[in-house]
Write a protein that holds these residues in place. Structure first.
Motif, PDB file in Angstrom:
ATOM      1  N   ARG A   1      26.983  -7.829 -51.884  1.00  0.00           N
ATOM      2  CA  ARG A   1      26.103  -6.663 -51.949  1.00  0.00           C
ATOM      3  C   ARG A   1      26.635  -5.549 -51.057  1.00  0.00           C
ATOM      4  N   GLU A   2      26.063  -4.380 -51.291  1.00  0.00           N
ATOM      5  CA  GLU A   2      26.411  -3.212 -50.480  1.00  0.00           C
ATOM      6  C   GLU A   2      25.336  -3.011 -49.424  1.00  0.00           C
ATOM      7  N   LYS A   3      25.777  -2.823 -48.220  1.00  0.00           N
ATOM      8  CA  LYS A   3      24.837  -2.619 -47.131  1.00  0.00           C
ATOM      9  C   LYS A   3      24.166  -1.262 -47.287  1.00  0.00           C
TER      10      LYS A   3
ATOM     11  N   THR B   1      25.808   2.652 -48.095  1.00  0.00           N
ATOM     12  CA  THR B   1      26.726   2.993 -47.003  1.00  0.00           C
ATOM     13  C   THR B   1      28.189   2.823 -47.389  1.00  0.00           C
ATOM     14  N   GLY B   2      28.453   2.169 -48.527  1.00  0.00           N
ATOM     15  CA  GLY B   2      29.838   1.904 -48.909  1.00  0.00           C
ATOM     16  C   GLY B   2      30.422   0.674 -48.236  1.00  0.00           C
ATOM     17  N   VAL B   3      29.628  -0.011 -47.417  1.00  0.00           N
ATOM     18  CA  VAL B   3      30.079  -1.233 -46.735  1.00  0.00           C
ATOM     19  C   VAL B   3      29.668  -2.441 -47.581  1.00  0.00           C
TER      20      VAL B   3
ATOM     21  N   ILE C   1      32.144  -9.381 -44.071  1.00  0.00           N
ATOM     22  CA  ILE C   1      31.684  -7.996 -44.149  1.00  0.00           C
ATOM     23  C   ILE C   1      32.838  -7.046 -43.845  1.00  0.00           C
ATOM     24  N   ASP C   2      32.766  -5.851 -44.443  1.00  0.00           N
ATOM     25  CA  ASP C   2      33.726  -4.800 -44.096  1.00  0.00           C
ATOM     26  C   ASP C   2      33.549  -4.436 -42.626  1.00  0.00           C
ATOM     27  N   GLU C   3      34.632  -4.497 -41.888  1.00  0.00           N
ATOM     28  CA  GLU C   3      34.582  -4.136 -40.472  1.00  0.00           C
ATOM     29  C   GLU C   3      35.751  -3.206 -40.158  1.00  0.00           C
ATOM     30  N   GLY C   4      35.469  -1.925 -40.161  1.00  0.00           N
ATOM     31  CA  GLY C   4      36.512  -0.948 -39.875  1.00  0.00           C
ATOM     32  C   GLY C   4      37.623  -1.020 -40.906  1.00  0.00           C
TER      33      GLY C   4
END
Length: 271
Positions: free
Chosen positions: A75-77, A102-104, A120-123
């Motif tokens: 999912r997208e945050k 948020t695109g994350v 999760i996307d992190e930077g």
């Protein structure tokens, strides 16, 4: 996917759990496709099943080595954004809370899960970069789950074997107790029989001594008893009785050995 549905594939249909905005759809599908292919490559499976707590919804389940490792959702945050708008009269302001994409992207276990994200996307490090690490963790979890299940099965097998052994031992104990009492009863019967035979032998000896003394009393001056006299019949009967009582002698027939059947006397009744 419609924006009003926040880019969510319907969980009431047999679809993978993906909830993203239209802008992130292509990337999300590529990530989910890569994950599914890698799961298949290691012999696992990705299954869509009914949710346990909501039978109308579906959940995506990862299976490795026959173990249900986890449910998973991509999912997208989203973040909450509060805005204020004037109403039509301009007298009051309306407070509104919107969920903004948020695109994350992140992987979690699905709706209602209180655990932290699986990935999760992190930077600069994106979800795509951590797929291999995620799969390794899932494989490790599957192995630990399988080991725990094997240990549980072994404990159950040992318990069942112990119960069976205890049951077998109980049967052996019952058999030995029953056999002991049976042998004890047989031994008691033999002892009683011996005592009875010894008593009967002594009784026979007493009868013979008495009959000899009685014979001397009944004898004439020449020391004899007339063979056809009542005295001789009595002495013969007494000697036979002593032989019947004596367990070491063959017992001559006696009227005491036979029963008395009234039906055998007189003419038979017509039927």
């Amino acid at each position: 996917m419609p924006e009003k549905d926040f880019g969510r594939y319907s969980r009431k249909r047999d679809m993978l759990s993906v909830e993203v905005s239209p802008k992130m759809t292509d990337r999300a599908l590529r990530i989910m496709d890569a994950l599914v292919k890698r799961i298949f490559a290691i012999g696992g499976a990705v299954e869509i099943r009914l949710c346990r707590n909501d039978r109308e919804r579906r959940a995506t389940t990862i299976v490795i080595a026959g173990v249900d490792v986890t449910t998973i959702r991509l999912r997208e945050k989203r973040e909450k954004v509060v805005s204020e708008n004037d109403d039509l009269s301009g007298r009051s302001r309306e407070i509104r809370v919107d969920l903004v994409s948020t695109g994350v992207l992140l992987f979690d276990r699905g709706p209602g899960s209180l655990e932290t994200e699986l990935l999760i996307d992190e930077g600069p490090k994106k979800v795509e970069d951590g797929l291999n690490d995620l799969i390794i963790r899932l494989i490790k979890h599957a192995g630990e789950t399988r080991l725990k299940e094997n240990e549980r099965q072994e404990r159950l097998a040992r318990w069942e074997a112990r119960q069976q052994m205890e049951g077998t031992q109980e049967k052996v104990i019952k058999y030995r107790i029953g056999n002991f009492y049976e042998q004890q009863a047989l031994e008691r019967e033999r002892v009683n029989e011996l005592f009875n035979d010894a008593d009967a032998y002594q009784q026979a000896q007493k009868i013979r001594v008495f009959v000899d003394a009685l014979s001397e009393c009944m004898s004439t001056e020449d020391g004899t008893v007339a063979i056809d006299s009542d005295e001789a019949d009595y002495l013969r009967w007494a000697h036979q009785l002593a032989d019947r009582v004596d367990p070491l002698c063959e017992s001559p027939p006696s009227i005491l050995d036979d029963g008395f059947n009234v039906a055998e006397i007189g003419p038979k009744r017509p039927r």
